[in-house]
Write a protein that holds these residues in place. Structure first.
Motif, mmCIF file in Angstrom:
data_model
loop_
_atom_site.group_PDB
_atom_site.id
_atom_site.type_symbol
_atom_site.label_atom_id
_atom_site.label_comp_id
_atom_site.label_asym_id
_atom_site.label_seq_id
_atom_site.Cartn_x
_atom_site.Cartn_y
_atom_site.Cartn_z
ATOM 1 N N MET A 237 1.384 -5.334 2.149
ATOM 2 C CA MET A 237 2.058 -6.302 1.260
ATOM 3 C C MET A 237 1.120 -6.817 0.182
ATOM 4 O O MET A 237 0.056 -7.031 0.189
ATOM 5 C CB MET A 237 2.312 -7.578 2.334
ATOM 6 C CG MET A 237 3.374 -7.650 3.234
ATOM 7 S SD MET A 237 4.895 -7.102 2.675
ATOM 8 C CE MET A 237 5.805 -6.627 4.050
ATOM 9 N N THR A 238 1.565 -6.762 -1.090
ATOM 10 C CA THR A 238 0.849 -6.756 -2.367
ATOM 11 C C THR A 238 1.421 -8.022 -3.067
ATOM 12 O O THR A 238 0.641 -8.673 -3.949
ATOM 13 C CB THR A 238 0.899 -5.559 -3.098
ATOM 14 O OG1 THR A 238 2.139 -5.224 -3.562
ATOM 15 C CG2 THR A 238 0.329 -4.358 -2.350
ATOM 16 N N ARG A 239 2.852 -8.219 -2.862
ATOM 17 C CA ARG A 239 3.248 -9.549 -3.750
ATOM 18 C C ARG A 239 2.737 -10.815 -3.009
ATOM 19 O O ARG A 239 2.737 -11.080 -1.925
ATOM 20 C CB ARG A 239 4.985 -9.581 -3.773
ATOM 21 C CG ARG A 239 5.743 -8.412 -4.176
ATOM 22 C CD ARG A 239 7.153 -8.488 -4.219
ATOM 23 N NE ARG A 239 8.034 -7.354 -4.519
ATOM 24 C CZ ARG A 239 8.486 -6.535 -3.481
ATOM 25 N NH1 ARG A 239 8.326 -6.910 -2.426
ATOM 26 N NH2 ARG A 239 9.008 -5.609 -4.004
ATOM 27 N N ASN A 240 2.653 -11.907 -4.107
ATOM 28 C CA ASN A 240 1.773 -12.956 -3.545
ATOM 29 C C ASN A 240 2.897 -13.856 -2.759
ATOM 30 O O ASN A 240 2.288 -13.996 -1.812
ATOM 31 C CB ASN A 240 1.847 -13.816 -5.071
ATOM 32 C CG ASN A 240 1.149 -15.221 -4.700
ATOM 33 O OD1 ASN A 240 1.515 -16.081 -4.267
ATOM 34 N ND2 ASN A 240 -0.179 -14.831 -5.183
ATOM 35 N N GLU A 241 4.223 -13.756 -2.913
ATOM 36 C CA GLU A 241 4.870 -14.640 -1.976
ATOM 37 C C GLU A 241 4.787 -13.855 -0.670
ATOM 38 O O GLU A 241 4.908 -14.524 0.265
ATOM 39 C CB GLU A 241 6.557 -14.450 -2.439
ATOM 40 C CG GLU A 241 7.295 -15.224 -1.679
ATOM 41 C CD GLU A 241 8.801 -15.323 -2.196
ATOM 42 O OE1 GLU A 241 9.620 -15.892 -1.390
ATOM 43 O OE2 GLU A 241 8.980 -14.702 -3.175
ATOM 44 N N ASP A 242 4.951 -12.553 -0.407
ATOM 45 C CA ASP A 242 4.964 -11.763 0.705
ATOM 46 C C ASP A 242 3.642 -12.107 1.368
ATOM 47 O O ASP A 242 3.679 -12.102 2.749
ATOM 48 C CB ASP A 242 5.398 -10.322 0.506
ATOM 49 C CG ASP A 242 6.581 -10.119 -0.144
ATOM 50 O OD1 ASP A 242 7.693 -10.801 0.088
ATOM 51 O OD2 ASP A 242 6.930 -8.753 -0.595
ATOM 52 N N VAL A 243 2.389 -12.080 0.772
ATOM 53 C CA VAL A 243 1.235 -12.146 1.388
ATOM 54 C C VAL A 243 1.165 -13.267 1.976
ATOM 55 O O VAL A 243 0.758 -13.648 3.145
ATOM 56 C CB VAL A 243 0.137 -11.988 0.314
ATOM 57 C CG1 VAL A 243 -1.394 -12.235 0.899
ATOM 58 C CG2 VAL A 243 0.124 -10.357 -0.002
ATOM 59 N N GLY B 15 12.155 -6.845 1.586
ATOM 60 C CA GLY B 15 13.166 -5.818 1.391
ATOM 61 C C GLY B 15 13.095 -4.818 2.620
ATOM 62 O O GLY B 15 13.895 -3.919 2.539
ATOM 63 N N GLN B 16 12.316 -4.830 3.636
ATOM 64 C CA GLN B 16 12.154 -3.811 4.526
ATOM 65 C C GLN B 16 12.099 -4.617 5.836
ATOM 66 O O GLN B 16 11.776 -5.777 5.938
ATOM 67 C CB GLN B 16 10.726 -3.330 4.093
ATOM 68 C CG GLN B 16 10.338 -2.754 3.156
ATOM 69 C CD GLN B 16 11.045 -1.191 2.887
ATOM 70 O OE1 GLN B 16 11.384 -0.685 3.809
ATOM 71 N NE2 GLN B 16 11.624 -1.165 1.810
ATOM 72 N N GLU B 17 12.423 -3.722 6.915
ATOM 73 C CA GLU B 17 12.331 -3.963 8.325
ATOM 74 C C GLU B 17 11.034 -4.290 8.894
ATOM 75 O O GLU B 17 10.523 -3.011 8.834
ATOM 76 C CB GLU B 17 13.607 -3.690 9.144
ATOM 77 C CG GLU B 17 13.631 -4.137 10.527
ATOM 78 C CD GLU B 17 14.527 -3.504 11.468
ATOM 79 O OE1 GLU B 17 15.723 -4.144 11.556
ATOM 80 O OE2 GLU B 17 14.543 -2.247 12.054
ATOM 81 N N ILE B 18 10.692 -4.996 9.379
ATOM 82 C CA ILE B 18 9.258 -4.740 10.237
ATOM 83 C C ILE B 18 9.598 -5.361 11.408
ATOM 84 O O ILE B 18 10.100 -6.514 11.903
ATOM 85 C CB ILE B 18 8.281 -5.896 9.268
ATOM 86 C CG1 ILE B 18 8.010 -5.835 8.081
ATOM 87 C CG2 ILE B 18 7.076 -5.782 10.434
ATOM 88 C CD1 ILE B 18 7.031 -6.574 7.384
ATOM 89 N N ARG B 19 9.239 -4.435 12.356
ATOM 90 C CA ARG B 19 9.659 -4.509 14.152
ATOM 91 C C ARG B 19 8.249 -5.201 14.414
ATOM 92 O O ARG B 19 7.317 -5.378 14.346
ATOM 93 C CB ARG B 19 9.771 -3.246 14.563
ATOM 94 C CG ARG B 19 10.925 -2.484 14.045
ATOM 95 C CD ARG B 19 11.192 -1.177 14.385
ATOM 96 N NE ARG B 19 9.899 -0.049 13.673
ATOM 97 C CZ ARG B 19 9.952 1.071 14.189
ATOM 98 N NH1 ARG B 19 10.661 1.632 15.027
ATOM 99 N NH2 ARG B 19 8.708 1.767 13.785
ATOM 100 N N ALA B 20 8.822 -5.892 15.696
ATOM 101 C CA ALA B 20 7.762 -6.646 16.627
ATOM 102 C C ALA B 20 6.501 -5.402 16.824
ATOM 103 O O ALA B 20 7.017 -4.247 17.466
ATOM 104 C CB ALA B 20 8.221 -6.978 17.749
ATOM 105 N N GLY B 21 5.550 -5.817 16.818
ATOM 106 C CA GLY B 21 4.446 -4.829 17.160
ATOM 107 C C GLY B 21 3.804 -3.966 15.780
ATOM 108 O O GLY B 21 2.841 -3.451 16.127
ATOM 109 N N ASP B 22 4.679 -4.043 14.613
ATOM 110 C CA ASP B 22 4.119 -3.222 13.496
ATOM 111 C C ASP B 22 2.870 -3.763 13.045
ATOM 112 O O ASP B 22 2.836 -5.044 12.837
ATOM 113 C CB ASP B 22 5.427 -3.235 12.412
ATOM 114 C CG ASP B 22 6.329 -2.258 12.912
ATOM 115 O OD1 ASP B 22 6.109 -1.355 13.747
ATOM 116 O OD2 ASP B 22 7.468 -2.203 12.120
ATOM 117 N N LEU B 23 2.006 -3.135 12.597
ATOM 118 C CA LEU B 23 0.732 -3.510 11.815
ATOM 119 C C LEU B 23 1.218 -3.861 10.162
ATOM 120 O O LEU B 23 1.920 -2.962 9.669
ATOM 121 C CB LEU B 23 -0.375 -2.569 11.939
ATOM 122 C CG LEU B 23 -0.926 -2.505 13.356
ATOM 123 C CD1 LEU B 23 -2.190 -1.487 13.388
ATOM 124 C CD2 LEU B 23 -1.517 -3.728 13.989
#
Length: 354
Positions: A1-7, A255-263
């Motif tokens: 994650m590089t966008r300020n909001e996402d971080v 805009g991406q799906e992040i699954r439980a357990g993903d780093l």
């Protein structure tokens, strides 16, 4: 994650945690074991943080202002006696944070060099990772200090008690933490108080030297030191690694799906250059404001020592520029050596003249 909001989201939302191993265990249906650590979230983290937070209140840090100023003047006095060229890293950037954190922890200031050496070894990355022997030696040093702090508690816990005294009291009288947790928390506070501020002072001066027009503005208007410190914190990377967190549930972010357990890796350095938050972000601007950078993190894990670091940086920069108005690098900036393979991105040395 590089966008300020996402971080910011990853650092503050309960959908993510620093406690990678604990979360992996929970998702496998196991109960995490072992001592609490500052990498945990929720109640364990809050309990540990509360044990040291009183030492870092704004009031407590403001009360240290005369001491920080006196140390800074003494260190610059010694640098002037040495004469140019002198290494700003060795004369100021390294000892000033060490003096401050030793006082807060209750360690003898004459031990600051050996303490800095241990911290330098335990923050190494790469082959072999942190130096485990250094961790053991530092833990043994802290353990030897425990009886000293215990003796100081015979008259009760004083409001101005050191961090280690407070932790010993919490261990002995309140059963609030184990000895393993006491040692680990003390190491974290010590390393955090040394490495990052040391880097910010040295690298911050390099950033000003590389932007002479900005440096001239601060020289001409001392009130600009405060926004200049914030801009240096935003613009000049201090931490040289991206923090890794793990998703506790499946979410959509960026805009991406992040699954439980993903780093998930978050880049604070990239977030601090996000054009949507910091217009003309690739330019160092000591008049920038507002400046909501993430140099001290965000959310529940926001750096406890932020106020102390700001005080040290403000005092170091303002005193250097006031006392040494012709301060300048004594070597080409391109020739400077940067320490690699550590959590922090530090200068090996910074020869200066005046």
């Amino acid at each position: 994650m590089t966008r300020n909001e996402d971080v910011r989201t990853v650092l503050s939302d309960r959908s993510f945690t620093r406690d990678v191993m604990g979360e992996r265990a929970r998702q496998a249906g196991e109960t995490p074991g072992g001592a609490r650590s500052v990498n945990m979230d929720g109640r364990p983290h809050n309990e540990l943080r509360a044990l040291v937070s009183k030492a870092f209140t704004v009031r407590r840090i403001e009360a240290m202002t005369p001491r920080i100023q006196a140390w800074t003047d003494e260190l610059i006095d010694a640098m002037e006696e040495t004469g140019p060229p002198a290494d700003l890293v060795a004369h100021l950037a390294v000892p000033l944070p060490a003096l401050a954190i030793c006082e807060l922890l209750g360690f003898p200031v004459e031990d600051r060099q050996v303490l800095s050496g241990w911290c330098e070894r335990i923050t190494r990355l790469g082959d072999g990772g942190p130096d485990q022997r250094a961790w053991q030696e530092l833990s043994a040093y802290i353990a030897r200090r425990v009886p000293v702090e215990r003796a100081a508690l015979r008259g009760g816990l004083a409001p101005e008690a050191s961090i280690l005294t407070r932790l010993v009291h919490a261990h002995d009288s309140e059963d609030a933490l184990s000895m393993e947790e006491l040692l680990s928390l003390t190491v974290v506070v010590l390393a955090g108080g040394l490495e990052t501020t040391q880097t910010a002072i040295g690298a911050g001066m390099v950033r000003l030297f590389r932007n002479p027009a900005q440096l001239d503005k601060v020289r001409a208007d001392p009130d600009l030191v405060v926004p200049a410190v914030e801009e240096i914190l935003r613009y000049q990377p201090v931490i040289d690694v991206n923090r890794v967190q793990v998703a506790t549930r499946t979410v959509r972010l960026g805009g991406q799906e992040i699954r439980a357990g993903d780093l998930v890796q978050v880049s604070v350095n990239a977030a601090n250059r996000d054009e949507t938050v910091f217009p003309d972000s690739e330019r160092c601007d000591v008049t920038r404001g507002p400046n909501p950078h993430l140099a001290f993190g965000y959310g529940a894990h926001h750096c406890l020592g932020a106020a102390l670091a700001r005080l040290e940086l403000k005092t170091a920069f303002s005193t250097l520029l006031r006392r040494l108005p012709d301060l300048r690098p004594a070597v080409p900036l391109e020739s400077l050596g940067w320490r690699g393979g550590h959590v922090t991105l530090g200068l090996e040395e910074l020869p200066v003249a005046w």
